[in-house]
Design a protein around this motif. Structure first.
Motif, PDB file in Angstrom:
ATOM      1  N   LYS A  47       0.440  -1.295  -0.350  1.00  0.00           N
ATOM      2  CA  LYS A  47      -0.278  -0.091   0.148  1.00  0.00           C
ATOM      3  C   LYS A  47       0.889   0.891   0.428  1.00  0.00           C
ATOM      4  O   LYS A  47       1.763   1.397   0.516  1.00  0.00           O
ATOM      5  N   PRO A  48       0.810   2.525  -0.052  1.00  0.00           N
ATOM      6  CA  PRO A  48      -0.331   1.942  -1.665  1.00  0.00           C
ATOM      7  C   PRO A  48       0.104   1.441  -3.078  1.00  0.00           C
ATOM      8  O   PRO A  48       1.336   1.505  -3.205  1.00  0.00           O
ATOM      9  N   VAL A  49      -0.892   1.450  -3.938  1.00  0.00           N
ATOM     10  CA  VAL A  49      -0.096   1.501  -5.157  1.00  0.00           C
ATOM     11  C   VAL A  49       0.468   2.173  -5.970  1.00  0.00           C
ATOM     12  O   VAL A  49       0.179   4.034  -5.734  1.00  0.00           O
ATOM     13  N   PRO A  50       1.400   2.467  -6.217  1.00  0.00           N
ATOM     14  CA  PRO A  50       2.714   3.018  -7.425  1.00  0.00           C
ATOM     15  C   PRO A  50       1.428   3.827  -8.168  1.00  0.00           C
ATOM     16  O   PRO A  50       0.636   3.316  -9.241  1.00  0.00           O
ATOM     17  N   GLU A  51       1.975   5.203  -8.113  1.00  0.00           N
ATOM     18  CA  GLU A  51       0.806   5.922  -9.176  1.00  0.00           C
ATOM     19  C   GLU A  51       0.936   5.414 -10.809  1.00  0.00           C
ATOM     20  O   GLU A  51       0.328   5.020 -11.821  1.00  0.00           O
ATOM     21  N   SER A  52       1.467   4.721 -11.111  1.00  0.00           N
ATOM     22  CA  SER A  52       2.655   4.324 -11.555  1.00  0.00           C
ATOM     23  C   SER A  52       2.156   2.519 -12.855  1.00  0.00           C
ATOM     24  O   SER A  52       2.029   2.410 -13.837  1.00  0.00           O
ATOM     25  N   ALA A  53       1.271   2.077 -11.862  1.00  0.00           N
ATOM     26  CA  ALA A  53       0.879   0.748 -11.556  1.00  0.00           C
ATOM     27  C   ALA A  53      -0.221   1.174 -12.997  1.00  0.00           C
ATOM     28  O   ALA A  53      -0.515   1.704 -12.414  1.00  0.00           O
ATOM     29  N   ALA A  54      -0.314   0.216 -13.778  1.00  0.00           N
ATOM     30  CA  ALA A  54      -1.176   0.470 -14.638  1.00  0.00           C
ATOM     31  C   ALA A  54      -1.659  -0.956 -15.518  1.00  0.00           C
ATOM     32  O   ALA A  54      -0.855  -2.044 -15.259  1.00  0.00           O
ATOM     33  N   ASN A  55      -2.947  -0.992 -15.712  1.00  0.00           N
ATOM     34  CA  ASN A  55      -3.804  -2.591 -16.425  1.00  0.00           C
ATOM     35  C   ASN A  55      -3.382  -3.315 -15.272  1.00  0.00           C
ATOM     36  O   ASN A  55      -3.148  -4.539 -15.968  1.00  0.00           O
ATOM     37  N   LEU A  56      -3.625  -3.341 -13.928  1.00  0.00           N
ATOM     38  CA  LEU A  56      -3.737  -4.081 -13.332  1.00  0.00           C
ATOM     39  C   LEU A  56      -4.962  -5.455 -13.466  1.00  0.00           C
ATOM     40  O   LEU A  56      -5.967  -4.520 -13.939  1.00  0.00           O
ATOM     41  N   LYS A  57      -4.452  -6.324 -13.484  1.00  0.00           N
ATOM     42  CA  LYS A  57      -5.235  -8.010 -13.643  1.00  0.00           C
ATOM     43  C   LYS A  57      -4.878  -9.176 -12.255  1.00  0.00           C
ATOM     44  O   LYS A  57      -3.846  -9.141 -12.223  1.00  0.00           O
ATOM     45  N   ALA A  58      -6.565  -9.094 -11.610  1.00  0.00           N
ATOM     46  CA  ALA A  58      -5.866 -10.002 -10.620  1.00  0.00           C
ATOM     47  C   ALA A  58      -6.808 -10.886 -10.551  1.00  0.00           C
ATOM     48  O   ALA A  58      -8.146 -11.328 -11.294  1.00  0.00           O
ATOM     49  N   ARG A  59      -6.378 -12.530 -10.196  1.00  0.00           N
ATOM     50  CA  ARG A  59      -7.173 -13.540 -11.039  1.00  0.00           C
ATOM     51  C   ARG A  59      -6.728 -14.339  -8.969  1.00  0.00           C
ATOM     52  O   ARG A  59      -5.811 -14.501  -8.510  1.00  0.00           O
ATOM     53  N   GLY A  60      -7.724 -15.620  -8.891  1.00  0.00           N
ATOM     54  CA  GLY A  60      -7.188 -16.483  -8.055  1.00  0.00           C
ATOM     55  C   GLY A  60      -8.038 -16.680  -7.610  1.00  0.00           C
ATOM     56  O   GLY A  60      -9.024 -16.004  -6.691  1.00  0.00           O
ATOM     57  N   VAL A  61      -8.271 -17.550  -6.462  1.00  0.00           N
ATOM     58  CA  VAL A  61      -9.158 -17.887  -5.355  1.00  0.00           C
ATOM     59  C   VAL A  61      -8.461 -17.987  -4.160  1.00  0.00           C
ATOM     60  O   VAL A  61      -7.536 -18.667  -3.799  1.00  0.00           O
ATOM     61  N   VAL A  62      -8.535 -17.496  -2.902  1.00  0.00           N
ATOM     62  CA  VAL A  62      -8.288 -17.448  -1.475  1.00  0.00           C
ATOM     63  C   VAL A  62      -9.199 -17.811  -0.693  1.00  0.00           C
ATOM     64  O   VAL A  62     -10.278 -17.272  -0.626  1.00  0.00           O
ATOM     65  N   ALA A  63      -9.193 -18.642  -0.040  1.00  0.00           N
ATOM     66  CA  ALA A  63     -10.227 -18.661   0.944  1.00  0.00           C
ATOM     67  C   ALA A  63      -9.226 -18.773   2.347  1.00  0.00           C
ATOM     68  O   ALA A  63      -8.307 -19.135   2.252  1.00  0.00           O
ATOM     69  N   PHE A  64     -10.562 -19.614   3.615  1.00  0.00           N
ATOM     70  CA  PHE A  64      -9.546 -19.972   4.744  1.00  0.00           C
ATOM     71  C   PHE A  64      -8.534 -20.496   5.159  1.00  0.00           C
ATOM     72  O   PHE A  64      -7.486 -20.583   5.072  1.00  0.00           O
ATOM     73  N   PRO A  77       9.461   1.874 -14.777  1.00  0.00           N
ATOM     74  CA  PRO A  77      10.733   1.501 -14.039  1.00  0.00           C
ATOM     75  C   PRO A  77      11.463   1.873 -13.366  1.00  0.00           C
ATOM     76  O   PRO A  77      12.527   1.458 -12.398  1.00  0.00           O
ATOM     77  N   ARG A  78      10.945   3.123 -12.804  1.00  0.00           N
ATOM     78  CA  ARG A  78      11.674   3.845 -11.845  1.00  0.00           C
ATOM     79  C   ARG A  78      11.271   3.537 -11.062  1.00  0.00           C
ATOM     80  O   ARG A  78      11.583   3.839  -9.247  1.00  0.00           O
ATOM     81  N   ASP A  79       9.853   3.082 -11.168  1.00  0.00           N
ATOM     82  CA  ASP A  79       8.939   2.789  -9.496  1.00  0.00           C
ATOM     83  C   ASP A  79       9.244   1.311  -9.111  1.00  0.00           C
ATOM     84  O   ASP A  79       9.018   0.846  -7.527  1.00  0.00           O
ATOM     85  N   CYS A  80      10.128   0.729  -9.533  1.00  0.00           N
ATOM     86  CA  CYS A  80      10.514  -1.189  -9.366  1.00  0.00           C
ATOM     87  C   CYS A  80      11.157  -1.332  -8.271  1.00  0.00           C
ATOM     88  O   CYS A  80      10.452  -2.410  -7.341  1.00  0.00           O
ATOM     89  N   ASP A  81      11.978  -0.066  -7.894  1.00  0.00           N
ATOM     90  CA  ASP A  81      12.903  -0.983  -6.727  1.00  0.00           C
ATOM     91  C   ASP A  81      12.502  -0.047  -5.225  1.00  0.00           C
ATOM     92  O   ASP A  81      12.456  -1.235  -4.336  1.00  0.00           O
ATOM     93  N   ASP A  82      11.379   0.693  -5.358  1.00  0.00           N
ATOM     94  CA  ASP A  82      10.445   1.423  -4.264  1.00  0.00           C
ATOM     95  C   ASP A  82       9.797   0.810  -4.254  1.00  0.00           C
ATOM     96  O   ASP A  82       9.149  -0.380  -2.793  1.00  0.00           O
ATOM     97  N   LEU A  83       8.840  -0.626  -5.105  1.00  0.00           N
ATOM     98  CA  LEU A  83       8.357  -1.465  -4.864  1.00  0.00           C
ATOM     99  C   LEU A  83       8.644  -2.264  -4.386  1.00  0.00           C
ATOM    100  O   LEU A  83       8.188  -3.287  -3.637  1.00  0.00           O
ATOM    101  N   LEU A  84       9.590  -2.458  -4.817  1.00  0.00           N
ATOM    102  CA  LEU A  84      11.001  -3.858  -3.830  1.00  0.00           C
ATOM    103  C   LEU A  84      10.677  -3.609  -2.668  1.00  0.00           C
ATOM    104  O   LEU A  84      10.163  -4.461  -1.537  1.00  0.00           O
TER     105      LEU A  84
END
Length: 144
Positions: A47-64, A77-84
């Motif tokens: 958190k938060p999503v980097p401003e440059s993040a685009a075309n986000l696609k999520a999938r999968g199933v999460v359960a207990f 590319p300039r946001d990668c190090d901060d994201l890590l």
């Protein structure tokens, strides 16, 4: 005396209703493709999503009892190090989970050079895969 018993009974019923609802929500599998991908990003990556993040696609199933979350996105590319750093990821080293070194994100082949990073949360194995040009990334988490 009777009034106190009614109040205690009403409070107990309220607590039981809240616990029942929480149990139902906790045990119901979540289909990530039906949720807001930004919310999934914040829940699983950082958190938060980097401003440059685009075309986000999520999938999968999460359960207990476990699950599998996958998030694909583009990033500056300039946001990668901060994201890590904010996501708590470190480079893969010998002895890390084998699936991380063998996994090829959707839309990639063994010929595509990808940097691999992991985060061990104790109850899950999370990995972030970043393309060589650092403008695209894939996240995958396996929960036990």
């Amino acid at each position: 005396m009777m009034k106190n018993n009614l109040i205690a009974l009403a409070l107990a019923a309220g607590v039981l209703a809240i616990l029942g609802y929480g149990l139902k929500v906790g045990l119901t599998p979540r289909e990530l493709s039906k949720e807001d991908p930004k919310r999934a990003f914040e829940l699983f990556i950082c958190k938060p999503v980097p401003e440059s993040a685009a075309n986000l696609k999520a999938r999968g199933v999460v359960a207990f009892a476990g699950g599998n979350a996958i998030i694909d996105f583009e990033i500056d590319p300039r946001d990668c190090d901060d994201l890590l750093k904010r996501g708590g990821f470190r480079p893969v080293v010998k002895g890390d989970w084998q699936w991380v070194t063998e996994y090829h994100p959707d839309g990639t082949s063994e010929d595509i050079e990808i940097s691999r990073y992991v985060r061990d949360d104790g109850t899950s194995q999370a990995a972030l895969f970043i393309a060589k040009d650092r403008n695209r990334a894939w996240f995958r988490e396996i929960q036990f």
